[in-house]
Design a protein around this motif. Structure first.
Motif, mmCIF file in Angstrom:
data_model
loop_
_atom_site.group_PDB
_atom_site.id
_atom_site.type_symbol
_atom_site.label_atom_id
_atom_site.label_comp_id
_atom_site.label_asym_id
_atom_site.label_seq_id
_atom_site.Cartn_x
_atom_site.Cartn_y
_atom_site.Cartn_z
ATOM 1 N N GLU A 184 0.805 -1.218 0.000
ATOM 2 C CA GLU A 184 0.000 0.000 0.000
ATOM 3 C C GLU A 184 0.841 1.271 0.000
ATOM 4 O OE1 GLU A 184 -2.866 -0.113 3.140
ATOM 5 O OE2 GLU A 184 -4.144 -1.564 2.085
ATOM 6 N N THR A 185 2.143 1.162 0.286
ATOM 7 C CA THR A 185 3.003 2.346 0.215
ATOM 8 C C THR A 185 3.349 2.708 -1.228
ATOM 9 O OG1 THR A 185 5.116 1.134 0.338
ATOM 10 C CG2 THR A 185 4.031 1.683 2.429
ATOM 11 N N ASP A 188 -1.859 4.950 -3.849
ATOM 12 C CA ASP A 188 -2.691 5.724 -2.917
ATOM 13 C C ASP A 188 -4.039 5.022 -2.724
ATOM 14 O OD1 ASP A 188 -4.065 7.526 -1.406
ATOM 15 O OD2 ASP A 188 -3.969 9.181 -2.843
ATOM 16 N N PRO A 189 -4.230 4.292 -1.624
ATOM 17 C CA PRO A 189 -5.500 3.593 -1.388
ATOM 18 C C PRO A 189 -6.691 4.528 -1.230
ATOM 19 C CG PRO A 189 -3.758 2.714 0.016
ATOM 20 C CD PRO A 189 -3.247 3.982 -0.578
ATOM 21 N N THR A 190 -6.447 5.812 -0.979
ATOM 22 C CA THR A 190 -7.549 6.755 -0.771
ATOM 23 C C THR A 190 -7.994 7.424 -2.076
ATOM 24 O OG1 THR A 190 -6.106 8.661 -0.327
ATOM 25 C CG2 THR A 190 -6.652 7.228 1.535
ATOM 26 N N ARG A 199 -10.104 2.992 1.710
ATOM 27 C CA ARG A 199 -9.709 2.304 2.944
ATOM 28 C C ARG A 199 -8.339 1.657 2.776
ATOM 29 N NH1 ARG A 199 -14.348 1.990 6.043
ATOM 30 N NH2 ARG A 199 -16.306 2.262 4.901
ATOM 31 N N ARG A 200 -7.642 1.550 3.873
ATOM 32 C CA ARG A 200 -6.354 0.875 3.895
ATOM 33 C C ARG A 200 -6.484 -0.449 4.647
ATOM 34 N NH1 ARG A 200 -2.196 4.551 2.643
ATOM 35 N NH2 ARG A 200 -2.878 6.730 2.636
ATOM 36 N N HIS A 205 -2.487 -7.245 3.111
ATOM 37 C CA HIS A 205 -3.406 -6.885 2.021
ATOM 38 C C HIS A 205 -3.286 -7.929 0.914
ATOM 39 C CE1 HIS A 205 -5.269 -3.465 -0.584
ATOM 40 N NE2 HIS A 205 -5.585 -4.650 -1.062
#
Length: 253
Positions: A184-185, A188-190, A199-200, A205
């Motif tokens: 997720e880094t 951009d999950p948002t 959501r993260r 994941h």
């Protein structure tokens, strides 16, 4: 000298029988067009059938589920390819359930992992995770978490990939074995549509996994949104590994 033509004719007559190899197993693919997933179908079909010829297995293709009215027991595995499972009629759902309880196997790809809550709880547990939402398609990094599983053979430890990285939950407390994870880094999950909340999931994941269900094997990959992905050799190798494992149970280190 008369024996030579006879021997030559005999040799020619034996060539077709010797050249035709028996398929190792049969794969049933259901790929039904929907609003956001339809362009991929001819490309996926062409390349999956090419893989089948190369690796000696048979593919039956259905777009409307009619194959579920027949003998599912002839298939080593059933692939739901970007196809909403709730489109199956109730009788066809019951036949698929019986197939899995009889030792059948399943492979679930991308959109096929999404099913409305309470629409078919049995299938939701087969998938092993429940869909929450997903950000916009982005380029990110997928990491291999299990190098011993066939669907990761040929993939780099860190794989640059562009997809809709699904966010999932586990309301049924199903134990799965992740083989690919989204970093997720790396995206951009948002980054999501107005009115929705990105959501993260954090470090845990999963984007592809396997588990046992009923008396069968299940492999799920959440990757595979765009048509061009079904021309990508690495992605096709990923799918082939899932097909090979679900159909045979082999190849796992």
């Amino acid at each position: 000298m008369k024996a030579l033509p006879l021997l030559a004719a005999l040799a020619v007559s034996l060539v077709p029988a010797a050249a035709v190899a028996e398929d190792q197993f049969k794969l049933l693919v259901i790929a039904a067009p929907s609003t956001y997933h339809y362009e991929y179908i001819p490309v996926a079909r062409e390349n999956l059938e090419r893989l089948a010829r190369l690796h000696g297995f048979a593919v039956t293709w259905t777009s409307d589920g009619t194959a579920f009215d027949g003998d599912l027991g002839q298939y080593a595995t059933v692939m739901f390819l970007n196809t909403p499972a709730e489109t199956l009629s109730e009788p066809r759902r019951r036949r698929f359930e019986a197939y899995m309880r009889g030792g059948g196997n399943a492979l679930v790809v991308h959109r096929a992992a999404i099913i409305p809550p309470a629409a078919w709880p049995w299938y939701e547990q087969l998938v092993g995770r429940s869909f929450v939402n997903h950000p916009m398609l982005q380029t990110g990094v997928v990491t291999v978490t299990d190098k011993s599983f066939p669907a990761t053979f040929g993939l780099p430890d860190r794989w640059i990939w562009s997809d809709e990285y699904y966010v999932t939950a586990n309301p049924y407390k199903v134990t799965i074995h992740p083989v690919l994870n989204a970093d997720e880094t790396s995206y951009d999950p948002t980054r999501i549509w107005p009115g929705q909340i990105g959501r993260r999931m954090g470090k845990d994941h999963p984007e592809a996994w396997y588990h046992s269900y009923e008396k069968g094997r299940v492999f799920v990959t959440l990757l595979g949104h765009n048509v061009e992905m079904y021309r990508d050799d690495r992605y096709l190798q990923h799918l082939l590994g899932g097909i090979y494992w679900t159909a045979t149970g082999r190849g796992q280190g």
